[in-house]
Write an enzyme that holds these catalytic residues in place. Structure first.
Site, PDB file in Angstrom:
ATOM      1  N   HIS A 172       6.729  -1.378   3.503  1.00 23.71           N
ATOM      2  CA  HIS A 172       6.520  -2.774   3.894  1.00 23.71           C
ATOM      3  C   HIS A 172       5.649  -3.464   2.877  1.00 23.71           C
ATOM      4  O   HIS A 172       4.856  -2.833   2.174  1.00 23.71           O
ATOM      5  CB  HIS A 172       5.900  -2.859   5.289  1.00 23.71           C
ATOM      6  CG  HIS A 172       4.606  -2.121   5.435  1.00 23.71           C
ATOM      7  ND1 HIS A 172       4.564  -0.749   5.646  1.00 23.71           N
ATOM      8  CD2 HIS A 172       3.327  -2.526   5.370  1.00 23.71           C
ATOM      9  CE1 HIS A 172       3.297  -0.359   5.722  1.00 23.71           C
ATOM     10  NE2 HIS A 172       2.524  -1.424   5.541  1.00 23.71           N
ATOM     11  N   ASN A 202       0.864  -1.176   0.000  1.00 25.80           N
ATOM     12  CA  ASN A 202       0.000   0.000   0.000  1.00 25.80           C
ATOM     13  C   ASN A 202       0.902   1.227   0.000  1.00 25.80           C
ATOM     14  O   ASN A 202       1.683   1.424   0.935  1.00 25.80           O
ATOM     15  CB  ASN A 202      -0.900   0.004   1.239  1.00 25.80           C
ATOM     16  CG  ASN A 202      -1.877  -1.157   1.248  1.00 25.80           C
ATOM     17  OD1 ASN A 202      -2.429  -1.518   0.206  1.00 25.80           O
ATOM     18  ND2 ASN A 202      -2.082  -1.766   2.400  1.00 25.80           N
ATOM     19  N   HIS A 254       6.595   3.369   6.843  1.00 24.33           N
ATOM     20  CA  HIS A 254       7.880   2.677   6.640  1.00 24.33           C
ATOM     21  C   HIS A 254       7.561   1.598   5.618  1.00 24.33           C
ATOM     22  O   HIS A 254       6.692   0.739   5.871  1.00 24.33           O
ATOM     23  CB  HIS A 254       8.390   2.083   7.962  1.00 24.33           C
ATOM     24  CG  HIS A 254       9.685   1.321   7.849  1.00 24.33           C
ATOM     25  ND1 HIS A 254      10.828   1.644   8.561  1.00 24.33           N
ATOM     26  CD2 HIS A 254      10.020   0.228   7.098  1.00 24.33           C
ATOM     27  CE1 HIS A 254      11.802   0.798   8.260  1.00 24.33           C
ATOM     28  NE2 HIS A 254      11.323  -0.075   7.363  1.00 24.33           N
TER      29      HIS A 254
HETATM   30  P1  5GP Z   1      -0.508  -0.623   5.949  1.00 29.38           P
HETATM   31  O1  5GP Z   1      -1.950  -0.337   6.283  1.00 29.38           O
HETATM   32  O2  5GP Z   1       0.367   0.565   6.238  1.00 29.38           O
HETATM   33  O3  5GP Z   1      -0.285  -1.211   4.588  1.00 29.38           O
HETATM   34  O4  5GP Z   1      -0.082  -1.797   6.934  1.00 29.38           O
HETATM   35  C1  5GP Z   1       0.354  -1.601   8.229  1.00 29.38           C
HETATM   36  C2  5GP Z   1       0.221  -2.935   8.947  1.00 29.38           C
HETATM   37  O5  5GP Z   1       1.026  -2.896  10.099  1.00 29.38           O
HETATM   38  C3  5GP Z   1      -1.197  -3.259   9.392  1.00 29.38           C
HETATM   39  O6  5GP Z   1      -1.619  -4.488   8.792  1.00 29.38           O
HETATM   40  C4  5GP Z   1      -1.079  -3.363  10.913  1.00 29.38           C
HETATM   41  O7  5GP Z   1      -1.859  -4.411  11.448  1.00 29.38           O
HETATM   42  C5  5GP Z   1       0.400  -3.622  11.111  1.00 29.38           C
HETATM   43  N1  5GP Z   1       0.938  -3.107  12.356  1.00 29.38           N
HETATM   44  C6  5GP Z   1       0.782  -1.847  12.865  1.00 29.38           C
HETATM   45  N2  5GP Z   1       1.442  -1.731  14.024  1.00 29.38           N
HETATM   46  C7  5GP Z   1       2.048  -2.927  14.251  1.00 29.38           C
HETATM   47  C8  5GP Z   1       2.886  -3.409  15.300  1.00 29.38           C
HETATM   48  O8  5GP Z   1       3.217  -2.723  16.255  1.00 29.38           O
HETATM   49  N3  5GP Z   1       3.312  -4.702  15.195  1.00 29.38           N
HETATM   50  C9  5GP Z   1       2.981  -5.507  14.137  1.00 29.38           C
HETATM   51  N4  5GP Z   1       3.453  -6.761  14.133  1.00 29.38           N
HETATM   52  N5  5GP Z   1       2.184  -5.077  13.136  1.00 29.38           N
HETATM   53  C10 5GP Z   1       1.730  -3.808  13.192  1.00 29.38           C
HETATM   54 ZN    ZN Z   2      11.138   3.314   9.719  1.00 28.57          ZN
END
Ligand code: 5GP
Ligand code: ZN
Length: 118
Positions: free
Chosen positions: A104, A91, A102
């Site tokens: 991912h 995303n 960050h």
């Molecule tokens: P995005 O929405 O930015 O593509 O994905 C971020 C992801 O990071 C989400 O699926 C969320 O559940 C995960 N996430 C956020 N904070 C943490 C954390 O502290 N630990 C872990 N393991 N996952 C996290």
């Molecule tokens: Zn970072």
């Protein structure tokens, strides 16, 4: 990046469930899994997102994307889903729903993924 949650996880300052790591990436289980297998592949170096990574030189860009692809294959093997397959999602930015700034990649699998957008 001092206030970046994934940088803190990579440094070990915030706990996480480590699935895989190498020179370029750390892979952890997502805290809110959307599938039986939901692993986040985090490049060790901080980039806000894929567009920011795209601005770096081709050597570094290539090394990181190669490491992500190889880590995805390895994680699928470790998680026992290599034969069935998996989805790798990035995303990038607000409209895509990026919540952690960050870079991912979500590796999801372990079930038939029905929610195909494309
Ligand atoms: P995005 O929405 O930015 O593509 O994905 C971020 C992801 O990071 C989400 O699926 C969320 O559940 C995960 N996430 C956020 N904070 C943490 C954390 O502290 N630990 C872990 N393991 N996952 C996290
Ligand atoms: Zn970072």
């Amino acid at each position: 990046m001092e206030d970046c949650i994934f940088c803190k996880i990579i440094k070990g300052d915030i706990p996480s469930e480590l699935v895989y790591s190498d020179e370029f990436v750390v892979a952890i289980r997502d805290i809110h899994p959307v599938a039986p297998v939901h692993v986040l592949i985090l490049p060790r170096k901080h980039f806000a997102n894929l567009s920011e990574l795209a601005e770096t030189d081709s050597g570094e860009l290539g090394s990181i994307l190669a490491a992500v692809a190889r880590a995805a294959k390895k994680i699928a093997e470790l998680e026992g889903i290599a034969d069935k397959g998996y989805r790798l999602i990035n995303n990038c930015g607000q409209d895509a729903g990026q919540t952690v700034m960050h870079l991912h990649f979500h590796l999801i699998g372990g079930k038939t993924l029905g929610e195909k957008l494309i």
